[in-house]
Design an enzyme around this catalytic site. Structure first.
Site, short mmCIF file in Angstrom:
data_model
loop_
_atom_site.label_atom_id
_atom_site.label_comp_id
_atom_site.label_asym_id
_atom_site.label_seq_id
_atom_site.Cartn_x
_atom_site.Cartn_y
_atom_site.Cartn_z
CB SER A 160 -0.93 0.02 1.22
OG SER A 160 -0.18 -0.08 2.43
CG ASP A 181 -0.87 4.09 9.55
OD1 ASP A 181 0.11 4.79 9.22
OD2 ASP A 181 -1.53 3.43 8.74
CG HIS A 214 -0.58 3.36 5.25
ND1 HIS A 214 -1.05 2.60 6.31
CD2 HIS A 214 -0.49 2.50 4.20
CE1 HIS A 214 -1.24 1.35 5.92
NE2 HIS A 214 -0.91 1.27 4.64
#
Length: 227
Positions: free
Chosen positions: A15, A191, A194
């Site tokens: 991601s 977090d 990301h």
């Protein structure tokens, strides 16, 4: 700069690489390449080197572990005939050990991670101009934090394999460590994984520092044609 006109650079990852790119392969117009560091790298290369046409391809898929990426590496990387390959994988290999500790089959232990990464390297080594290995990271300055300490083990594997196979190592954990001497990790990632666009730019800058990128580069003036 190491990139030559019409080179194709394929960025493989999870991601952190994906960030909304077209699936399974993102490139071209609009937001197909996503909003990650790959987008920033393409922006910077196109801005500073407008005379050098490069094909930038995002082969990141959100949620991927090294096991997942290995399973699709032939179709989403090797078959694209890249000139350069960048691999940024391992965060989910570690993360699943902490957010899903009771689901061991979703976790990738260090031995498998090393085997997966080496298989990916060997599948393109000798057929591309160069391979970039970007270490997984955790935006936690305390090296004794459980997840950060585990992530460093996977980063060490990247360093080992990059040295063994002559890959270009981009140590993202070290890059973020230096950044957090001045700013808290929440400034770029709540977090701690990301990155926002500032964090993506930090990664892009680190990547380009290994590419002979010159911020004072001025393309030669293009001669105008007359009738």
């Amino acid at each position: 700069m190491i990139f030559e006109p019409m080179d194709r650079i394929v960025f493989a990852g999870d991601s952190v690489t994906d960030m909304g790119s077209a699936q399974p392969v993102g490139e071209g117009l609009f937001d197909n390449v996503g909003q990650s560091y790959v987008r920033i790298i393409e922006n910077m290369l196109s801005t500073w080197y407008p005379e050098v046409y490069l094909r930038v391809t995002n082969s990141g898929v959100s949620g991927n572990t090294s096991r997942d990426l290995m399973q699709r590496f032939d179709s989403d990387v090797v078959s694209l005939n890249p000139d350069w390959v960048s691999i940024c994988i391992g965060i989910n290999d570690v993360w699943r050990q902490f957010d899903s500790p009771a689901i061991p089959d979703g976790q990738v232990m260090p031995e498998e991670y090393e085997a997966n990464l080496e298989k990916m390297i060997l599948s393109v080594k000798g057929t591309v101009k160069g391979i970039f290995i970007l270490t997984p990271y955790y935006m936690e300055p305390n090296p004794q934090d459980w997840m950060r300490k585990r992530m460093d083990e996977y980063g060490a594997i990247c360093k080992k394999l990059a040295a063994k196979h002559g890959c270009c190592l981009v140590d993202l954990q070290e890059v973020f460590n230096r950044y957090f001497e001045y700013r808290h990790s929440s400034y770029i990632a709540w977090d701690r994984v990301h990155p926002n666009l500032i964090g993506a730019t930090v990664i892009a800058k680190a990547f380009l520092s290994h590419c002979g990128f010159e911020y004072d580069h001025q393309p030669a003036k293009k001669e105008t044609q007359t009738c």
